[in-house]
Design an enzyme around this catalytic site. Structure first.
Site, short mmCIF file in Angstrom:
data_model
loop_
_atom_site.label_atom_id
_atom_site.label_comp_id
_atom_site.label_asym_id
_atom_site.label_seq_id
_atom_site.Cartn_x
_atom_site.Cartn_y
_atom_site.Cartn_z
CG ASP A 34 10.01 -28.64 -21.38
OD1 ASP A 34 11.14 -28.95 -20.93
OD2 ASP A 34 9.22 -27.91 -20.75
CG ASP A 145 4.80 -32.90 -15.66
OD1 ASP A 145 4.30 -33.94 -16.10
OD2 ASP A 145 4.88 -31.85 -16.35
#
Length: 263
Positions: A34, A145
Site C-alpha cells: 500500500d 501479510d
C-alpha cells in the site's frame, strides 16, 4: 541431543538464519503493498536499535523517524521500495511482512524475523524469511501479510500519490494484479518485487505456512535498518537467482490485505 544440534546447524546453513527459542507454529499468508509507512517505523514499538526506515515520495530514506504516515492527510513517509521481496535461490527468498502472532503484541514481533516454510500451493516446501515491519488490525492470529508490489492496497493507498497508481491501486484493491505482464508498467524500482511474485513465488494465492522465529540475516536488516536488542544479524545468504521459466501461472487475485496501523 547431538542429533538436534546437528539439525539446527544444517538449518542455519541452509537458510542463512539461526533459530532462536521463540515463536513458532502454523499460520496463513496474504499479500499487500500500500506504499504506507510501516507501523514498526515509530519509536517505542519495540526494543530495537531504531525503527524501520521509511522513505520520502522519491524513495529517499527519511532521517526523521517521526515523519507522518503518507496514508494520512499531509503525510510524507512511505514504504521504501527496497522492502520488496527477493530470491537468493530456487528454494529461499528474503522479504518483509505485516505480522500478527497469537499471544503477542507489536513489542514482541516488530523487527523480528520469521522463517516461513510454505505448506500448500505451488511453493510448497520453499522458504521465505521475513522481517516484521508492520501489523494490521484485521489480521488473524499467526498471520503474515507478505509485502510485494502489486499485491493490493486494501483500505489504505499511498501508491496513487507516490507513483500515480490507479485510485484503487494496481489490479484489485484486495489481491492486486493477476498476471506477470502487469508488472511491466510498474515504476522501475517496484518491478523486481512484482516479478518475484510470478517467478519465485509462482503466482501462489495465500499459501499456508509453518513458521519459526530466527535471527535476522544481515541482508534484511541492512535494508530496514532495524535490529532487535540483543540480536546480532547473521551473515545470511547472498545469491543471484534467475527464473527457470519465462512464463508463470496467474494468481487469482483473492488476497486479503492487512490494515495498516495509523499511529
Amino acid at each position: 541431543m547431538q542429533v538436534s544440534l546437528k539439525q539446527l546447524a544444517i538449518l542455519a546453513l541452509a537458510t542463512g538464519a539461526a533459530t532462536v527459542d521463540a515463536a513458532s507454529g502454523s499460520g496463513k499468508t496474504t499479500r499487500y503493498w500500500d506504499c504506507c509507512k510501516g507501523s514498526c517505523g515509530w519509536s517505542g514499538k519495540a526494543s530495537v536499535n531504531q525503527p524501520i526506515k521509511s522513505c520520502d515520495k522519491s524513495d529517499n530514506p527519511l532521517a526523521n523517524m517521526a515523519a507522518k504516515n503518507a496514508c494520512e492527510s499531509g503525510g510524507q513517509a512511505y514504504m521504501c521500495t527496497n522492502q520488496s521481496p527477493w530470491a537468493v535461490s530456487d528454494t529461499l527468498s528474503y522479504g518483509f511482512a505485516a505480522v500478527k502472532l497469537s499471544g503477542g503484541t507489536e513489542s514482541s514481533w516488530c523487527c523480528a524475523c520469521y522463517k516461513l516454510t510454505f505448506t500448500s500451493g505451488p511453493v510448497s516446501g520453499q522458504q521465505l524469511i521475513v522481517q516484521a515491519t508492520n501489523t494490521g488490525g484485521d489480521l488473524g492470529q499467526n498471520h503474515f501479510d507478505l509485502a510485494m508490489p502489486g499485491g493490493g492496497v486494501g483500505l489504505y493507498n499511498a501508491c496513487t500519490n507516490q507513483w500515480g497508481a490507479p485510485s484503487q491501486g494496481w489490479g484489485q484493491q484486495y489481491g492486486g494484479i493477476s498476471s506477470r505482464s502487469a508488472c511491466d508498467s510498474f515504476p522501475e524500482k517496484l518491478k523486481a518485487g512484482c516479478y518475484w511474485r510470478f517467478d519465485w513465488f509462482k503466482g501462489a494465492d495465500n499459501p499456508d505456512v509453518t513458521f519459526e522465529e530466527v535471527t535476522c540475516p544481515k541482508q534484511i536488516t541492512d535494508k530496514s535498518g532495524c535490529i532487535r536488542s540483543g540480536q546480532n544479524p547473521t551473515a545470511g545468504v547472498d545469491g543471484t537467482w534467475v527464473p527457470t521459466a519465462t512464463a508463470a501461472p496467474k494468481a487469482r487475485g483473492e488476497g486479503k490485505l492487512g490494515i495498516q496501523e495509523m499511529f
